[in-house]
Design an enzyme around this catalytic site. Structure first.
Site, short mmCIF file in Angstrom:
data_model
loop_
_atom_site.label_atom_id
_atom_site.label_comp_id
_atom_site.label_asym_id
_atom_site.label_seq_id
_atom_site.Cartn_x
_atom_site.Cartn_y
_atom_site.Cartn_z
N ARG A 1 -2.79 -4.58 -46.00
CA ARG A 1 -1.91 -3.49 -45.57
C ARG A 1 -0.51 -3.93 -45.18
O ARG A 1 0.46 -3.20 -45.41
CB ARG A 1 -2.57 -2.83 -44.37
CG ARG A 1 -2.67 -1.38 -44.51
CD ARG A 1 -3.54 -0.83 -43.44
NE ARG A 1 -4.70 -0.21 -44.05
CZ ARG A 1 -5.71 0.27 -43.35
NH1 ARG A 1 -5.73 0.18 -42.04
NH2 ARG A 1 -6.73 0.83 -43.97
N ALA B 1 -15.75 3.85 -29.65
CA ALA B 1 -16.17 2.76 -28.77
C ALA B 1 -16.69 3.34 -27.45
O ALA B 1 -17.74 2.91 -26.93
CB ALA B 1 -14.99 1.82 -28.49
N GLY C 1 -13.03 7.93 -27.95
CA GLY C 1 -13.25 7.56 -29.36
C GLY C 1 -14.63 6.93 -29.53
O GLY C 1 -15.48 6.98 -28.63
N ASP D 1 -1.33 3.82 -23.16
CA ASP D 1 -1.59 3.96 -21.72
C ASP D 1 -2.51 2.87 -21.17
O ASP D 1 -2.28 2.33 -20.09
CB ASP D 1 -2.29 5.31 -21.40
CG ASP D 1 -1.51 6.51 -21.87
OD1 ASP D 1 -0.29 6.39 -22.07
OD2 ASP D 1 -2.13 7.57 -22.03
N GLY E 1 -13.46 5.13 -43.42
CA GLY E 1 -14.87 4.97 -43.10
C GLY E 1 -15.18 3.77 -42.24
O GLY E 1 -14.35 3.30 -41.48
N GLN F 1 -10.17 8.44 -41.66
CA GLN F 1 -10.58 9.02 -42.94
C GLN F 1 -11.49 8.08 -43.72
O GLN F 1 -12.60 8.43 -44.11
CB GLN F 1 -9.33 9.32 -43.78
CG GLN F 1 -8.45 10.40 -43.19
CD GLN F 1 -7.20 10.64 -44.02
OE1 GLN F 1 -6.87 9.89 -44.93
NE2 GLN F 1 -6.48 11.71 -43.69
C1 SIN Z 1 -7.52 4.59 -44.26
O1 SIN Z 1 -8.38 5.42 -44.50
O2 SIN Z 1 -6.66 4.25 -45.07
C2 SIN Z 1 -7.48 3.96 -42.90
C3 SIN Z 1 -8.70 3.21 -42.64
C4 SIN Z 1 -8.49 2.21 -41.55
O3 SIN Z 1 -7.44 2.18 -40.92
O4 SIN Z 1 -9.37 1.41 -41.34
#
Ligand code: SIN
Length: 525
Positions: A272, A15, A13, A206, A48, A46
């Site tokens: 969230r 990092a 990824g 993992d 950013g 998605q």
């Molecule tokens: C999202 O696009 O809703 C996720 C972005 C994130 O997890 O930082």
């Protein structure tokens, strides 16, 4: 087959790529991933990259938003580095040509997501930021970065001095052992321990299990972030970015009523853990939930990836609503690492989602994770470029007596049980029930004759046991750790880290100091 190199990175990824790009200035770097470079949460991201770019924004505001969303369970110095260095790093990335989206007037286009007080989300390809970012980095990797796909790391090797000096992996063709002066864990999170996830389907944690079995300290495992909006058509199929709500989308029920109305001052853009909990409650009552997109302008142009995902699953966007369900999304905890990636094991580093540097607190702020990869991937590399030394002892210490470790649940049963008992909500009863289904942890499992699938299942059990033990041991609700039996935050659990190492669980009042509170030290169940 054996191979020796300077730097070995597990995971592909952002990092990993950020670290590899920099480290390649001085070192030979090998990256190994269990699938290919498109199979990471970074690639799937998605929304950013959150960064202070606008003149009207300020790093103090981004820091404040990060702390508020994570309910102050942070390492504040590291949050400051994330945000301040992040602003510089993202500006640099834009200057050097990363193809971020711009407005018609030629200005960088900044999106809004949950719990941000400002528009500060840099995005690319509308909602394909992760793909664009990973492609951008991969295309620029020099020749001395070697990528090995479909190789599964199953054991970290330590030499007689207790330093990490190598990794055993399984490939399609058989076994391989890599030896390296430094081994960097960048293996991502553990979303696939749950039935519904936005992560790749083999994101089993993992790296956490590998590090734990090698003796590294692990913390904050009770803090799992659930995203409120995954596309739901019979089952979940991928993310509906929070950026959709930043652009005017709203949570509604089947009758079109606003679900978040009166629930939080930030409404649909509340942190969230709050929106995910509200969606969970609705679905738990047997109700369907949707995102109303009728106020989102040019949906197909702004969100081409999501539009395609919906079309592929038969969702008619002209009806103006997308069916959703919450699902696991991000692990705030992980392998304890400092701001340059050092873990409690010499020469083993950790960066990105697998690491815990205390920057996400009890609930990560949206789009702070790509930022984390960029910032800490860079600081880790800069540190090794300055002070890295070659390893001279590549002889693994003779293994202590190996024990058999028998996972008792199938993958699907484990995902179901974790979702039911250690999911968005938990209680002492549900957590104890989950623990009773898991085998006791062993520190020296014998994987010698096991297949990759058997070892992955064992890793799932280990990571699930750490999460469950941690969740049972934190007798309060904070951020994404929502206990139905203890709904309030407890003052005496402020700034407390539950740490696992070598079969023992301790509670510390600092992420890094070995300052555990004695009465809370106990064997892991
Ligand atoms: C999202 O696009 O809703 C996720 C972005 C994130 O997890 O930082």
């Amino acid at each position: 087959m054996k191979m020796q190199t300077d730097i070995l990175i597990l995971g592909g990824g952002i990092a990993a790529l950020q670290a590899a790009r920099r480290l390649s200035m001085r070192f030979e770097v090998h990256i190994i991933t269990k699938a290919d470079l498109t199979a990471s949460s970074s690639y799937k991201a998605q929304g950013g990259i959150a960064a202070v770019i606008a003149a009207s924004d300020h790093t103090s505001l981004h820091i404040q938003d990060t702390l508020t969303a994570g309910e102050y369970h942070h390492h504040e110095e590291n949050v400051k580095s994330l945000v301040e260095y992040g602003s510089t790093a993202v500006r640099k990335l834009l200057k050097e040509g990363f193809p971020a989206d711009h407005s018609l007037q030629g200005e960088i286009s900044l999106g809004l997501e949950g719990a941000h007080s400002h528009h500060r989300i840099v995005h690319a390809g509308g909602d394909a930021t992760g793909k664009n970012l990973v492609d951008y980095y991969v295309n620029a990797l020099p020749k001395n970065v070697h990528i090995h796909t479909y190789e599964f790391a199953y054991e970290l090797l330590l030499n007689g001095a207790g330093e990490c000096c190598g990794v055993r992996v399984k490939t399609k063709a058989g076994e391989k052992t890599y030896f390296a002066s430094y081994i960097i864990l960048a293996t991502g999170g553990a979303g696939a321990l749950y039935e519904y996830t936005s992560n790749c389907p083999d994101s089993y944690g993992d790296g956490i299990a590998l590090a734990y079995l090698a003796g590294a300290a692990i913390t904050d495992m009770e803090f799992i972030q659930f995203h409120p909006s995954l596309l739901y058509v019979d089952r979940v199929h991928g993310l509906i970015s929070e950026a959709v709500r930043g652009a005017g989308g709203k949570f509604i029920d089947e009758d079109g009523h606003a679900v978040m109305s009166g629930k939080h001052p930030l409404g649909d853009l509340a942190p969230r853990h709050i929106t995910a909990y509200e969606m969970y409650k609705m679905r738990d009552q047997g109700k369907s939930v949707f995102i109303d997109i009728t106020s989102v302008k040019n949906f197909n142009d702004q969100f081409p990836t999501i539009a395609k995902l919906c079309r592929n699953h038969g969702v008619n966007l002209s009806a103006g609503r997308i069916p959703i369900a919450p699902g696991s999304h991000f692990l705030m905890g992980g392998v304890i690492a400092n701001s340059v990636g050092e873990t409690t094991i010499p020469r083993l580093l950790a960066v990105g989602e697998v690491a815990c540097t205390g920057v996400h607190g009890a609930n990560r702020l949206a789009s702070n994770s790509l930022l984390e990869g960029i910032v800490f991937g860079e600081s880790l590399a800069v540190h090794l470029l300055k002070s890295g030394t070659a390893q001279s002892d590549f002889i693994p210490a003779s293994a202590s007596k190996k024990e058999s470790f028998q996972p008792c649940l199938t993958k699907e049963d484990l995902q179901r049980e974790m979702s039911a008992h250690v999911g968005i909500v938990r209680s002492e009863h549900s957590l104890s029930k989950m623990l009773s289904k898991l085998p006791s942890l062993t520190l020296h499992p014998d994987f010698s004759c096991k297949s990759r699938e058997e070892i992955e299942l064992a890793f799932m059990h280990i990571t699930a046991a750490l999460i469950t033990n941690a969740a049972l041991s934190r007798p309060e609700s904070r951020g994404a750790h929502i206990r139905l039996d203890i709904s309030e935050k407890k003052q005496d659990w402020e700034q407390r880290w539950i740490v696992f190492q070598e079969g023992i669980m301790k509670v510390r009042n600092d992420l890094y100091e070995h300052n555990q509170i004695k009465e809370h030290a106990s064997p892991i169940l």
